[in-house]
Design an enzyme around this catalytic site. Structure first.
Site: not given
Ligand SMILES: O=C(CO)[C@H](O)[C@H](O)COP(=O)(O)O
Length: 257
Positions: A47, A123
């Protein structure tokens, strides 16, 4: 679902081949929250790629000055590829705002599961240094109770030599299964950006006080971080395939210890 939730789109973001839900949420977050002179945390996953693309466009159109602090190797590479200004926590220990994705969002408390992409530790560090954490997602991630849709479990980053005892301790305490995440392209376990392993704990369906679960897990020697993001999110922007974006605010208190 009890949550403040209202439409703030639709937006004009119908690029062919794109995941419109994710793209509109990410574009809206960049347009709403990014201001000139800001230190911005850049999340990880699919995303946020749309967010970085939008930011690169705005930097060009508006000649903005924004320093971007990455939450992963992927985010760092995105910042470099889109010719944005790369920062870090040594030079920018205080971040104005971080925009990131999530795997699941509990509507009401805005508690999130993160780490599906394996980047949870950085994160969480970057989010913890940020004035605001904005989560961008598609509607498939919204639930009333964690685990309703996300069946891969809660990611837990662990020191490799402690992996087995941690697995056993989690399963003995709560049940379920803590599974070592394997690499898709290399034989053996997935290794995180920090050189650690990941356990994905598929928890039994019951009511949890997530903050006490998180603290229990964190106190096991060898656990580096959990993918439970509790009381960290300021708002979620959730996109749909028509290009509408809804704003979710926290309306319920998280269960306390
Ligand atoms: O926590 C994360 C990675 O560690 C991502 O933000 C989470 O997996 C969402 O990913 P996406 O935007 O591909 O759905």
């Amino acid at each position: 679902m009890s949550a403040i939730s209202f439409t703030v789109g639709p937006k004009n973001c119908s690029t062919a081949g794109a995941d419109v839900s994710k793209m509109c949420a990410a574009h809206h977050a960049i347009d709403k929250h990014v201001k000139d002179g800001m230190i911005l945390g850049i999340g990880s996953g699919s995303t946020i790629v749309y967010g970085v693309q939008r930011l690169a466009q705005r930097m060009k159109d508006e000649n903005l000055s924004v320093v971007c602090v990455p939450t992963s190797y992927q985010a760092r590479q995105l910042i470099i590829d889109y010719k944005l200004t790369l920062g870090n926590l040594d030079t920018n220990p205080k971040i104005d705002c971080t925009i990131d994705g999530a795997d699941e969002i509990e509507v009401g408390t805005l508690t999130c599961i993160k780490g599906g992409g394996g980047c949870l530790t950085q994160e969480k560090i970057v989010a913890s240094c940020s004035e605001k954490l904005i989560i961008v997602a598609d509607g498939a991630k919204e639930v009333n109770r964690l685990g309703q849709k996300w069946k891969k479990g809660i990611p837990i980053e662990v020191i490799p030599m402690a992996c087995k005892p941690i697995q056993q301790k989690i399963e003995e305490k709560y049940g379920g299964e803590a599974v070592l995440r394997m690499s898709a392209d290399k034989a053996g376990p997935l290794v995180t950006d920090n050189g650690n392993f990941l356990l994905d704990w598929c928890f039994p369906e019951t009511k949890y006080c997530w903050s006490s679960v998180h603290y229990y897990l964190k106190l096991i020697p060898g656990v580096v971080e959990t993918g439970l993001f509790i009381d960290m999110t300021d708002e979620c922007l959730v996109g749909d395939p028509q290009g509408n974006v809804r704003l979710l605010k926290k309306t319920e208190q998280t269960l306390e210890l």
